[in-house]
Scaffold this motif. Sequence first.
Motif, PDB file in Angstrom:
ATOM      1  N   ASP A 135       8.532  11.514   3.927  1.00 46.74           N
ATOM      2  CA  ASP A 135       8.226  11.225   2.536  1.00 46.74           C
ATOM      3  C   ASP A 135       7.534   9.881   2.458  1.00 46.74           C
ATOM      4  N   ALA A 136       6.550   9.813   1.599  1.00 45.28           N
ATOM      5  CA  ALA A 136       5.817   8.564   1.474  1.00 45.28           C
ATOM      6  C   ALA A 136       5.578   8.247   0.003  1.00 45.28           C
ATOM      7  N   PHE A 137       5.597   6.960  -0.267  1.00 48.31           N
ATOM      8  CA  PHE A 137       5.279   6.458  -1.601  1.00 48.31           C
ATOM      9  C   PHE A 137       3.973   5.690  -1.485  1.00 48.31           C
ATOM     10  N   ILE A 138       3.001   6.015  -2.333  1.00 47.93           N
ATOM     11  CA  ILE A 138       1.736   5.279  -2.307  1.00 47.93           C
ATOM     12  C   ILE A 138       1.587   4.517  -3.618  1.00 47.93           C
ATOM     13  N   ARG A 139       1.349   3.226  -3.513  1.00 45.89           N
ATOM     14  CA  ARG A 139       1.166   2.420  -4.720  1.00 45.89           C
ATOM     15  C   ARG A 139      -0.188   2.786  -5.336  1.00 45.89           C
TER      16      ARG A 139
ATOM     17  N   ALA B 169       4.200  10.144  -4.854  1.00 44.45           N
ATOM     18  CA  ALA B 169       5.170  10.491  -3.821  1.00 44.45           C
ATOM     19  C   ALA B 169       4.671  11.745  -3.116  1.00 44.45           C
TER      20      ALA B 169
ATOM     21  N   ILE C 279       0.843  -1.202   0.000  1.00 46.99           N
ATOM     22  CA  ILE C 279       0.000   0.000   0.000  1.00 46.99           C
ATOM     23  C   ILE C 279       0.877   1.251   0.000  1.00 46.99           C
TER      24      ILE C 279
ATOM     25  N   GLY D  98       4.901   2.994   1.068  1.00 44.04           N
ATOM     26  CA  GLY D  98       6.297   2.850   1.463  1.00 44.04           C
ATOM     27  C   GLY D  98       6.774   4.144   2.057  1.00 44.04           C
TER      28      GLY D  98
END
Lengths: 99, 134, 80
Positions: free
Chosen positions: C65-69, C47, B91, B93
């Motif tokens: 910082d975050a990555f969302i699929r 991102a 979901i 990272g």
Amino acid sequence: MLFYSFFKTLVGQTVTVELKNDLSVVGTLVSVDQFLNIKLDNIKVEHEDQHPHMMSVKNCFIRGSVVRYVHLPPAAIDTALLQDAARRESQQSTATAKA
Amino acid sequence: MADTVTAPITSVEEPLDLVRLCLDEHIYVKLRGDREVRGRLHAFDQHLNLVLGDVEETITTVELDPETKEESVHTTNRKMDMLFVRGDGVILGLIPSILYTAPLPKKLDNHAINLFRPPRERYETPILFDLSKD
Amino acid sequence: MADTVQPKKTPSDFLGAIIGHPVLVKLNSGIIYKGVLACLDGYMNIALEQTEEYANGQLKNKYGDAFIRGNNVLYISAAE
């Protein structure tokens, strides 16, 4: 293709495949394809008492999409090489999209 | 801190660039099924398939006490040396924020933005590998 | 009149226009992320910077910082 190549280098190793239905299968990796479907030999199911119907199964084919995790033997993996390959592949896929 | 990254210094112009900057870093990944894993990122691809090292997994379960009707949250932890995570379960990272100190978004001109066309001049290094060989 | 002010035309024009701006991203699970949209791609992988995670309207976490699929994304809306 990175993980396909990666799993091909692990053929012959003992791995544990954990499925999305929480079943865990330990066995020798026989083969893998581009979808990351996996064939295992000499398998044993973890918590066999809860899955008695699996006791007589000796080898299996696992559809890639039902895999949650694959537990890998660290000794069989060159992490530096793997990181380089991942870096290359990510740059390459952008380059291909560019062309 | 960006100097510690061995990859060529690149700007982050699409989300996967961000993931590439996390190679060899300790990351946190939120998965479907109320699972979280923390570990060192060794490999990823465009599906977000991952290989993580020194992994700790946390599974969160909520149980409802039938008498008091109170919810109690339980977590179970597992440690694994080396783990392949299939990308379809990913979901979110999270990136150790030390990775880049400079603000990410450069204000781009509107005409430069096309979601389906990758930005130009992203990498300083030449592309060494040709996909047609695969 | 339409000649003088160029309206946003396509979804991707909209997304392009909000890069670098505060956004709200709702996932299929109902969880909401607020943050500054750093970038996104054609899969709607996202991102985010200065990310705040909200569940049931309550702030649960703050991340750098975050990555969302992308497949988890229900919508992206421009905050403010």
